[in-house]
Write an enzyme that holds these catalytic residues in place. Structure first.
Site, PDB file in Angstrom:
ATOM      1  N   ASP A   1      12.576   2.078  -6.391  1.00  0.00           N
ATOM      2  CA  ASP A   1      13.320   0.844  -6.952  1.00  0.00           C
ATOM      3  C   ASP A   1      13.790   1.539  -8.133  1.00  0.00           C
ATOM      4  O   ASP A   1      13.072   1.269  -9.288  1.00  0.00           O
ATOM      5  CB  ASP A   1      12.488  -0.250  -6.967  1.00  0.00           C
ATOM      6  CG  ASP A   1      13.477  -1.496  -7.230  1.00  0.00           C
ATOM      7  OD1 ASP A   1      14.635  -1.571  -6.792  1.00  0.00           O
ATOM      8  OD2 ASP A   1      12.568  -2.525  -7.880  1.00  0.00           O
TER       9      ASP A   1
ATOM     10  N   GLU B   1      17.323   1.568  -2.181  1.00  0.00           N
ATOM     11  CA  GLU B   1      18.295   0.385  -1.842  1.00  0.00           C
ATOM     12  C   GLU B   1      19.710   0.924  -2.060  1.00  0.00           C
ATOM     13  O   GLU B   1      20.007   1.784  -2.735  1.00  0.00           O
ATOM     14  CB  GLU B   1      17.929  -0.875  -2.936  1.00  0.00           C
ATOM     15  CG  GLU B   1      16.952  -1.679  -2.904  1.00  0.00           C
ATOM     16  CD  GLU B   1      16.940  -2.814  -3.914  1.00  0.00           C
ATOM     17  OE1 GLU B   1      16.091  -3.701  -3.357  1.00  0.00           O
ATOM     18  OE2 GLU B   1      17.726  -2.731  -4.763  1.00  0.00           O
TER      19      GLU B   1
ATOM     20  N   ASP C   1       8.702  -4.058  -9.289  1.00  0.00           N
ATOM     21  CA  ASP C   1       9.524  -3.056  -8.950  1.00  0.00           C
ATOM     22  C   ASP C   1       8.413  -2.087  -7.847  1.00  0.00           C
ATOM     23  O   ASP C   1       9.191  -1.435  -7.028  1.00  0.00           O
ATOM     24  CB  ASP C   1       9.711  -2.350 -10.005  1.00  0.00           C
ATOM     25  CG  ASP C   1      10.543  -2.748 -11.039  1.00  0.00           C
ATOM     26  OD1 ASP C   1      11.519  -3.358 -10.736  1.00  0.00           O
ATOM     27  OD2 ASP C   1      10.306  -3.152 -12.265  1.00  0.00           O
TER      28      ASP C   1
END
Length: 170
Positions: free
Chosen positions: A9, A70, A145
């Site tokens: 992340d 992501e 996270d």
């Protein structure tokens, strides 16, 4: 033999990472996890250098089969989007220099894989990942996270067999 998948992340101040051990696609176990904390006092270039160095070291030590990020999304603040994009670039470079393929998933896809619904809150992701992987430490407030990184890795573990390998980023 188990495969290691590393979810990351990205961030410009905190970058959560998580490695899972996957056996037969359905047996998922936490392997290791943590955060790369970047000082706001450092110039942005030095933060990216630190991020590159620390993630490269983890990649070298763990030798994951894949890295998962992501997809890029647009913040309300364009500067935040640009800075996050640069952090993603640093992570792509670190993985590519070690020949580790990089995959990406939309945040709602990772949330759906972990929680069952794509609009889950960060707290819901944190709670579900903690329960699924039996990692109570994830419930600490500052571990969101890491939970997101676990969710990304889990998402890839479930969806990788359906991925077209030509879609890898690296």
């Amino acid at each position: 033999m188990a495969d290691l998948i590393m979810g990351i992340d990205p961030g410009t101040l905190v970058c959560g990472y998580a490695l899972i051990k996957v056996e037969n696609r359905y047996h998922i176990h936490p392997h290791s996890f943590g955060k790369v904390k970047l000082s706001q006092k450092l110039a942005l270039a030095h933060r990216y250098k630190q991020l590159f160095t620390e993630i490269s070291t983890i990649l070298q030590q763990e030798s994951p089969k894949a890295v998962v990020l992501e997809t890029q999304y647009v913040h309300k603040n364009p500067q935040s989007t640009i800075k996050l994009g640069m952090a993603r670039g640093v992570l792509l470079l670190a993985a590519s220099l070690q020949d580790v393929p990089v995959f990406e998933y939309a945040p709602n896809t990772a949330k759906k894989a972990a929680v069952g619904k794509g609009n889950a809150s960060k707290k819901q992701v944190q709670l579900m990942v903690s329960k699924l992987l039996r990692v109570p430490d994830l419930l600490a407030e500052d571990n969101e996270d890491i939970a997101d990184a676990f969710a990304l890795a889990m998402c890839h573990a479930h969806l990788a067999p359906y991925q077209d390998l030509k879609k890898t980023l690296v």
